[in-house]
Design a protein around this motif. Structure first.
Motif, mmCIF file in Angstrom:
data_model
loop_
_atom_site.group_PDB
_atom_site.id
_atom_site.type_symbol
_atom_site.label_atom_id
_atom_site.label_comp_id
_atom_site.label_asym_id
_atom_site.label_seq_id
_atom_site.Cartn_x
_atom_site.Cartn_y
_atom_site.Cartn_z
ATOM 1 N N MET A 1 0.855 -1.176 0.000
ATOM 2 C CA MET A 1 0.000 0.000 0.000
ATOM 3 C C MET A 1 0.898 1.235 0.000
ATOM 4 O O MET A 1 1.824 1.345 0.775
ATOM 5 C CB MET A 1 -0.894 -0.032 1.255
ATOM 6 N N SER A 2 0.598 2.163 -0.891
ATOM 7 C CA SER A 2 1.412 3.379 -0.955
ATOM 8 C C SER A 2 0.985 4.351 0.133
ATOM 9 O O SER A 2 -0.124 4.287 0.646
ATOM 10 C CB SER A 2 1.271 4.032 -2.336
ATOM 11 N N SER A 3 1.903 5.256 0.470
ATOM 12 C CA SER A 3 1.609 6.182 1.552
ATOM 13 C C SER A 3 0.809 7.392 1.070
ATOM 14 O O SER A 3 0.228 8.095 1.866
ATOM 15 C CB SER A 3 2.911 6.642 2.219
ATOM 16 N N LYS A 4 0.784 7.621 -0.232
ATOM 17 C CA LYS A 4 0.043 8.759 -0.768
ATOM 18 C C LYS A 4 -1.007 8.255 -1.752
ATOM 19 O O LYS A 4 -0.766 7.313 -2.487
ATOM 20 C CB LYS A 4 0.993 9.705 -1.513
ATOM 21 N N LEU A 5 -2.138 8.920 -1.742
ATOM 22 C CA LEU A 5 -3.172 8.589 -2.726
ATOM 23 C C LEU A 5 -2.785 9.198 -4.067
ATOM 24 O O LEU A 5 -2.188 10.277 -4.118
ATOM 25 C CB LEU A 5 -4.516 9.155 -2.272
ATOM 26 N N SER A 6 -3.156 8.513 -5.144
ATOM 27 C CA SER A 6 -2.871 9.041 -6.474
ATOM 28 C C SER A 6 -3.723 10.298 -6.718
ATOM 29 O O SER A 6 -4.730 10.531 -6.041
ATOM 30 C CB SER A 6 -3.185 7.991 -7.538
ATOM 31 N N ASN A 7 -3.310 11.099 -7.692
ATOM 32 C CA ASN A 7 -4.085 12.290 -8.044
ATOM 33 C C ASN A 7 -5.500 11.925 -8.461
ATOM 34 O O ASN A 7 -6.451 12.649 -8.167
ATOM 35 C CB ASN A 7 -3.385 13.074 -9.154
ATOM 36 N N GLU A 8 -5.639 10.775 -9.141
ATOM 37 C CA GLU A 8 -6.968 10.331 -9.569
ATOM 38 C C GLU A 8 -7.845 9.996 -8.365
ATOM 39 O O GLU A 8 -9.020 10.351 -8.324
ATOM 40 C CB GLU A 8 -6.859 9.109 -10.496
ATOM 41 N N LYS A 9 -7.248 9.310 -7.383
ATOM 42 C CA LYS A 9 -8.000 8.975 -6.169
ATOM 43 C C LYS A 9 -8.353 10.240 -5.376
ATOM 44 O O LYS A 9 -9.454 10.357 -4.852
ATOM 45 C CB LYS A 9 -7.211 8.001 -5.278
ATOM 46 N N LEU A 10 -7.409 11.167 -5.292
ATOM 47 C CA LEU A 10 -7.703 12.428 -4.596
ATOM 48 C C LEU A 10 -8.853 13.161 -5.277
ATOM 49 O O LEU A 10 -9.755 13.682 -4.612
ATOM 50 C CB LEU A 10 -6.460 13.312 -4.539
ATOM 51 N N ALA A 11 -8.839 13.199 -6.611
ATOM 52 C CA ALA A 11 -9.921 13.861 -7.349
ATOM 53 C C ALA A 11 -11.245 13.140 -7.104
ATOM 54 O O ALA A 11 -12.297 13.785 -6.937
ATOM 55 C CB ALA A 11 -9.598 13.902 -8.845
ATOM 56 N N TYR A 12 -11.208 11.810 -7.056
ATOM 57 C CA TYR A 12 -12.409 11.022 -6.793
ATOM 58 C C TYR A 12 -12.979 11.355 -5.414
ATOM 59 O O TYR A 12 -14.181 11.616 -5.269
ATOM 60 C CB TYR A 12 -12.070 9.530 -6.898
ATOM 61 N N PHE A 13 -12.118 11.336 -4.387
ATOM 62 C CA PHE A 13 -12.594 11.621 -3.031
ATOM 63 C C PHE A 13 -13.039 13.077 -2.893
ATOM 64 O O PHE A 13 -13.994 13.374 -2.183
ATOM 65 C CB PHE A 13 -11.542 11.255 -1.989
ATOM 66 N N LYS A 14 -12.368 13.991 -3.587
ATOM 67 C CA LYS A 14 -12.776 15.395 -3.550
ATOM 68 C C LYS A 14 -14.185 15.547 -4.115
ATOM 69 O O LYS A 14 -15.034 16.223 -3.521
ATOM 70 C CB LYS A 14 -11.784 16.261 -4.331
ATOM 71 N N GLU A 15 -14.458 14.905 -5.241
ATOM 72 C CA GLU A 15 -15.785 14.968 -5.849
ATOM 73 C C GLU A 15 -16.831 14.347 -4.926
ATOM 74 O O GLU A 15 -17.927 14.870 -4.759
ATOM 75 C CB GLU A 15 -15.779 14.268 -7.212
ATOM 76 N N LYS A 16 -16.469 13.231 -4.301
ATOM 77 C CA LYS A 16 -17.388 12.567 -3.368
ATOM 78 C C LYS A 16 -17.706 13.490 -2.186
ATOM 79 O O LYS A 16 -18.853 13.607 -1.760
ATOM 80 C CB LYS A 16 -16.749 11.258 -2.894
ATOM 81 N N LEU A 17 -16.688 14.150 -1.655
ATOM 82 C CA LEU A 17 -16.879 15.076 -0.534
ATOM 83 C C LEU A 17 -17.707 16.291 -0.942
ATOM 84 O O LEU A 17 -18.554 16.759 -0.175
ATOM 85 C CB LEU A 17 -15.526 15.510 0.026
ATOM 86 N N ILE A 18 -17.474 16.802 -2.142
ATOM 87 C CA ILE A 18 -18.255 17.950 -2.625
ATOM 88 C C ILE A 18 -19.728 17.569 -2.729
ATOM 89 O O ILE A 18 -20.608 18.344 -2.338
ATOM 90 C CB ILE A 18 -17.696 18.470 -3.964
ATOM 91 N N GLN A 19 -20.015 16.362 -3.224
ATOM 92 C CA GLN A 19 -21.404 15.898 -3.313
ATOM 93 C C GLN A 19 -22.013 15.748 -1.920
ATOM 94 O O GLN A 19 -23.155 16.168 -1.683
ATOM 95 C CB GLN A 19 -21.472 14.569 -4.082
ATOM 96 N N LEU A 20 -21.260 15.182 -0.972
ATOM 97 C CA LEU A 20 -21.743 15.065 0.411
ATOM 98 C C LEU A 20 -22.009 16.439 1.013
ATOM 99 O O LEU A 20 -22.986 16.630 1.742
ATOM 100 C CB LEU A 20 -20.714 14.332 1.271
ATOM 101 N N LYS A 21 -21.148 17.390 0.707
ATOM 102 C CA LYS A 21 -21.309 18.756 1.209
ATOM 103 C C LYS A 21 -22.617 19.362 0.699
ATOM 104 O O LYS A 21 -23.387 19.939 1.471
ATOM 105 C CB LYS A 21 -20.111 19.610 0.776
ATOM 106 N N LYS A 22 -22.887 19.194 -0.594
ATOM 107 C CA LYS A 22 -24.135 19.721 -1.172
ATOM 108 C C LYS A 22 -25.353 19.082 -0.521
ATOM 109 O O LYS A 22 -26.316 19.780 -0.170
ATOM 110 C CB LYS A 22 -24.167 19.463 -2.687
ATOM 111 N N GLU A 23 -25.319 17.759 -0.357
ATOM 112 C CA GLU A 23 -26.450 17.059 0.252
ATOM 113 C C GLU A 23 -26.672 17.513 1.695
ATOM 114 O O GLU A 23 -27.809 17.719 2.116
ATOM 115 C CB GLU A 23 -26.207 15.547 0.217
ATOM 116 N N THR A 24 -25.592 17.682 2.428
ATOM 117 C CA THR A 24 -25.699 18.106 3.825
ATOM 118 C C THR A 24 -26.228 19.527 3.914
ATOM 119 O O THR A 24 -27.089 19.824 4.751
ATOM 120 C CB THR A 24 -24.328 17.977 4.524
ATOM 121 N N GLU A 25 -25.742 20.412 3.046
ATOM 122 C CA GLU A 25 -26.240 21.791 3.032
ATOM 123 C C GLU A 25 -27.721 21.834 2.689
ATOM 124 O O GLU A 25 -28.477 22.624 3.270
ATOM 125 C CB GLU A 25 -25.430 22.635 2.038
ATOM 126 N N GLN A 26 -28.160 20.961 1.780
ATOM 127 C CA GLN A 26 -29.589 20.905 1.433
ATOM 128 C C GLN A 26 -30.426 20.431 2.623
ATOM 129 O O GLN A 26 -31.516 20.942 2.863
ATOM 130 C CB GLN A 26 -29.812 19.993 0.228
#
Length: 118
Positions: A1-26
């Motif tokens: 297991m690598s110690s850093k997430l790939s840029n693709e994984k970071l982008a994936y989790f960022k998008e997931k968090l942004i969607q969670l943020k929108k849902e929570t704000e709603q």
């Protein structure tokens, strides 16, 4: 297991968090749109039975409690997004070890390894 997430994984989790943020704000917004007397006003043509008033009070307190939970969740999401920006996302704040992707998938706001929560 690598110690850093790939840029693709970071982008994936960022998008997931942004969607969670929108849902929570709603959720927070929909709770705020229901004023404390909204349900009582619907019953304005009827005598307000004490049981109805007790139910209304319970629902108001429940909604207030849920809003606090959602506010906490919103802050956790914002904190996780900030960790993505500063490069510390996916690294345990307590031990400095990588957080498994499986844990981040289930809980994208995780900031510690399982067992380090206490």
């Amino acid at each position: 297991m690598s110690s850093k997430l790939s840029n693709e994984k970071l982008a994936y989790f960022k998008e997931k968090l942004i969607q969670l943020k929108k849902e929570t704000e709603q959720r927070i917004e929909s709770t705020n749109n229901n004023g404390p007397n909204d349900s009582v006003q619907e019953l304005a043509d009827y005598d307000n039975h004490p049981a109805d008033m007790g139910t209304e009070q319970f629902e108001q307190e429940r909604d207030a409690g849920l809003e606090l939970v959602w506010q906490d969740q919103l802050q956790e999401i914002k904190d996780a997004l900030a960790r993505i920006e500063d490069g510390s996302y996916g690294i345990s704040e307590k031990s400095g070890k990588p957080i498994p992707e499986e844990r981040l998938e289930v809980m994208p706001t995780a900031k510690n390894l399982v067992g380090e929560e206490e």
